[in-house]
Design a protein around this motif. Structure first.
Motif, PDB file in Angstrom:
ATOM      1  N   UNK A 164       0.844  -1.193   0.000  1.00 50.68           N
ATOM      2  CA  UNK A 164       0.000   0.000   0.000  1.00 50.68           C
ATOM      3  C   UNK A 164       0.882   1.247   0.000  1.00 50.68           C
ATOM      4  N   UNK A 165       0.396   2.281  -0.648  1.00 50.53           N
ATOM      5  CA  UNK A 165       1.110   3.554  -0.602  1.00 50.53           C
ATOM      6  C   UNK A 165       0.803   4.260   0.715  1.00 50.53           C
ATOM      7  N   UNK A 190       7.046   8.496   1.023  1.00 51.74           N
ATOM      8  CA  UNK A 190       6.585   7.201   0.528  1.00 51.74           C
ATOM      9  C   UNK A 190       7.540   6.104   0.990  1.00 51.74           C
ATOM     10  N   UNK A 191       6.957   4.974   1.393  1.00 49.02           N
ATOM     11  CA  UNK A 191       7.760   3.845   1.833  1.00 49.02           C
ATOM     12  C   UNK A 191       8.170   3.881   3.285  1.00 49.02           C
ATOM     13  N   UNK A 192       7.710   4.883   4.052  1.00 49.65           N
ATOM     14  CA  UNK A 192       8.197   5.059   5.425  1.00 49.65           C
ATOM     15  C   UNK A 192       7.282   4.463   6.485  1.00 49.65           C
ATOM     16  N   UNK A 318      11.850   8.016  -5.713  1.00 52.14           N
ATOM     17  CA  UNK A 318      11.362   7.613  -4.388  1.00 52.14           C
ATOM     18  C   UNK A 318      10.752   6.222  -4.496  1.00 52.14           C
ATOM     19  N   UNK A 319      10.505   5.585  -3.355  1.00 53.23           N
ATOM     20  CA  UNK A 319       9.734   4.335  -3.383  1.00 53.23           C
ATOM     21  C   UNK A 319       8.362   4.559  -4.009  1.00 53.23           C
ATOM     22  N   UNK A 320       7.732   3.477  -4.442  1.00 55.28           N
ATOM     23  CA  UNK A 320       6.399   3.555  -5.038  1.00 55.28           C
ATOM     24  C   UNK A 320       5.340   2.926  -4.130  1.00 55.28           C
ATOM     25  N   UNK A 321       5.746   2.460  -2.952  1.00 53.37           N
ATOM     26  CA  UNK A 321       4.819   1.841  -1.992  1.00 53.37           C
ATOM     27  C   UNK A 321       5.583   1.612  -0.700  1.00 53.37           C
TER      28      UNK A 321
END
Length: 392
Positions: A164-165, A190-192, A318-321
Motif C-alpha cells: 500500500x502507498x 513514501x515507503x516510510x 522515491x519508493x512507489x509503496x
C-alpha cells in the motif's frame, strides 16, 4: 433439803436488760441480718419486658442484616440480565457510583446499589480501570467487577498490507472508527510506514498510530540495511527502500521475492532499464493507485514520467509503496542468479529467463494464456446472459 424458789427448768438465770424505747427513725431502719424489702411484682415484670424487647430488636436486626448480606451476595454472584455480549466504556476518572449507574442503565447489571456495595465489600473502590470492555451475556456483577478490575480492554487492530502507498494507508487510518484525533497535515515520505498490524484500545489517537508505524519501519529498514550483501549496486538507503517497493509490487509470492530482486539488481549492474510495470502506474496515478478496471496501455508505457522505468535509467526518485520485511530482506540478500527477465506464468507466479530469446518465448506463452483466459471469460459471460433471458 431446801430449793431455790426462782430456779426453774429452762429459764435463764441472767438478769434481764431494761427495755429502752427506740426513736421513730431507728424504728424504721432494718435491723442487721434482715433481708431488704422486695420490689413489687409489677416493677419486676416491666424490666423483664424491656429486656426481652431489646433482645428481640437485636435479633431481628442481626437476622435482617444476615438476610440482606445473603440475598445481596446471591444477586451479586448470580447470572446477569444481559442476553448478548456487549461492550462497555469506562472513561478515565470515573467513580464507582457513576460506573454502577451506567451499567444499570445499559441493562448490564440488575441493581447499581448492590454492585456498588459489592465492589466496596471486596475492597475494589479504587481498583476499577478505564477502558472498553466486552461484557459477556449473563455475566454476573462479580464477573463484571473482576473484568473492570483487570483492565483487559477490547483491543482493535489496523492492518496495513504490504504494497500500500502512504496515501492508501492514511485513508485506512483516517476511517478507523475506534481511533480519535485528526490526521497530520502532511504525509510522510513514501515507503516510510510499517506494513503490519497495529493493536490499540478505543480512543488511541491517529497520530500515535502513525508515529509507531514510522518508528517500526525505520528500525526495520536500518537493521536490514546493516545486514545487506556487500556488492549491491545501491547508492544509499533510499535506493534500497525504493527497489524493495518495486519488488513488493511485482510479486506477492514470498518464494519469488529474492529471485525478482536479483533480476533487478542484475539489470542495474548492467545499466539496463528496469522496465517494471508498477513504476508506470505510480508515475500516472501516484499514491492513489490505479483503478481496478484500468489496464496499462501501450501509450502508458511510452509516456515519460519520473517513475516510468521503461523510459528512465536506474531507479525512480522515491519508493512507489511501503515494502514489507520480506521484500526488504530479498533486496538486501538476493538470490544468486544471472537471470535478467521474468514474466507472469498465468498461475500467480513468474517464469524467469537469462536471455532475451528465452524471455520472448515466455512472453509468447503468457500472451497465449491471456488470450485463452479472455475467450473463456467471454464465453462464460455469454452463457450467463442466455440463462438470464431464458429465466425471464
Amino acid at each position: 433439803m431446801t430449793t431455790t424458789p426462782d430456779a426453774e427448768i429452762g429459764r435463764s438465770t441472767e438478769p434481764s436488760k431494761p427495755i429502752v424505747p427506740k426513736s421513730a427513725s431507728e424504728a424504721l431502719r432494718p435491723e442487721a441480718g434482715t433481708p431488704p424489702p422486695r420490689r413489687s411484682r409489677a416493677s419486676r415484670n416491666q424490666f423483664v419486658v424491656f429486656l426481652n424487647f431489646l433482645l428481640s430488636i437485636i435479633v431481628l436486626v442481626v437476622l435482617a442484616g444476615g438476610a440482606a448480606v445473603y440475598f445481596g451476595k446471591r444477586e451479586f454472584e448470580g447470572r446477569g440480565p444481559t442476553m448478548v455480549d456487549q461492550t462497555f466504556l469506562v472513561k478515565p476518572n470515573t467513580g464507582v457510583q457513576d460506573i454502577a449507574d451506567q451499567l444499570e442503565r445499559r441493562g448490564l447489571i440488575s441493581d447499581s446499589r448492590i454492585f456498588r456495595l459489592g465492589v466496596r465489600a471486596y475492597g475494589n473502590d479504587s481498583a476499577l480501570k478505564a477502558g472498553e470492555y466486552e461484557i459477556k451475556a449473563g455475566a454476573s456483577m462479580h464477573e463484571v467487577m473482576e473484568l473492570l478490575k483487570s483492565g483487559k480492554s477490547v483491543m482493535y487492530s489496523l492492518t496495513i498490507p504490504e504494497g500500500l502507498t502512504v496515501e492508501q494507508a492514511f485513508e485506512r487510518i483516517a476511517h478507523h472508527e475506534a481511533l480519535s484525533g485528526d490526521m497530520p497535515a502532511a504525509q510522510p515520505a513514501e515507503g516510510s510506514l510499517a506494513t503490519d498490524t497495529q493493536r490499540f484500545t478505543r480512543g488511541a489517537t491517529r497520530q500515535s498510530i502513525i508515529d509507531k508505524m514510522l518508528a517500526h519501519q525505520k528500525q526495520m529498514v536500518d537493521d536490514i540495511w546493516a545486514r545487506r550483501a556487500p556488492d549491491l549496486p545501491l547508492a544509499d538507503i533510499n535506493e534500497f527502500v525504493t527497489l524493495a517497493s518495486i519488488v513488493e509490487k511485482e510479486t506477492g509470492r514470498a518464494d519469488e521475492r529474492p529471485r525478482v530482486a536479483a533480476v533487478f539488481l542484475n539489470r542495474l549492474k548492467k545499466k539496463m532499464r528496469l522496465q517494471s510495470d508498477p513504476t508506470i502506474i505510480y508515475g500516472l496515478f501516484g499514491g492513489k493507485g490505479r483503478p481496478a478496471d484500468r489496464p496499462i496501455y501501450q501509450s502508458d508505457i511510452d509516456k515519460p514520467t519520473a517513475y516510468n522505468t521503461y523510459q528512465i535509467n536506474g531507479l525512480p526518485p522515491t519508493p512507489i509503496a511501503n515494502p514489507g520485511r520480506a521484500a526488504l530482506e530479498a533486496v538486501a540478500n538476493p538470490s544468486q542468479t544471472d537471470e535478467l527477465y521474468f514474466v507472469a506464468d498465468g498461475t500467480g507466479g513468474h517464469v524467469f529467463a537469462k536471455t532475451l530469446d528465452e524471455h520472448n518465448q515466455n512472453v509468447a506463452r503468457w500472451r497465449a494464456v491471456q488470450k485463452k483466459q479472455a475467450e473463456e471469460a467471454a464465453k462464460a459471460a455469454a452463457e450467463g446472459g442466455q440463462s438470464e433471458v431464458q429465466a425471464q
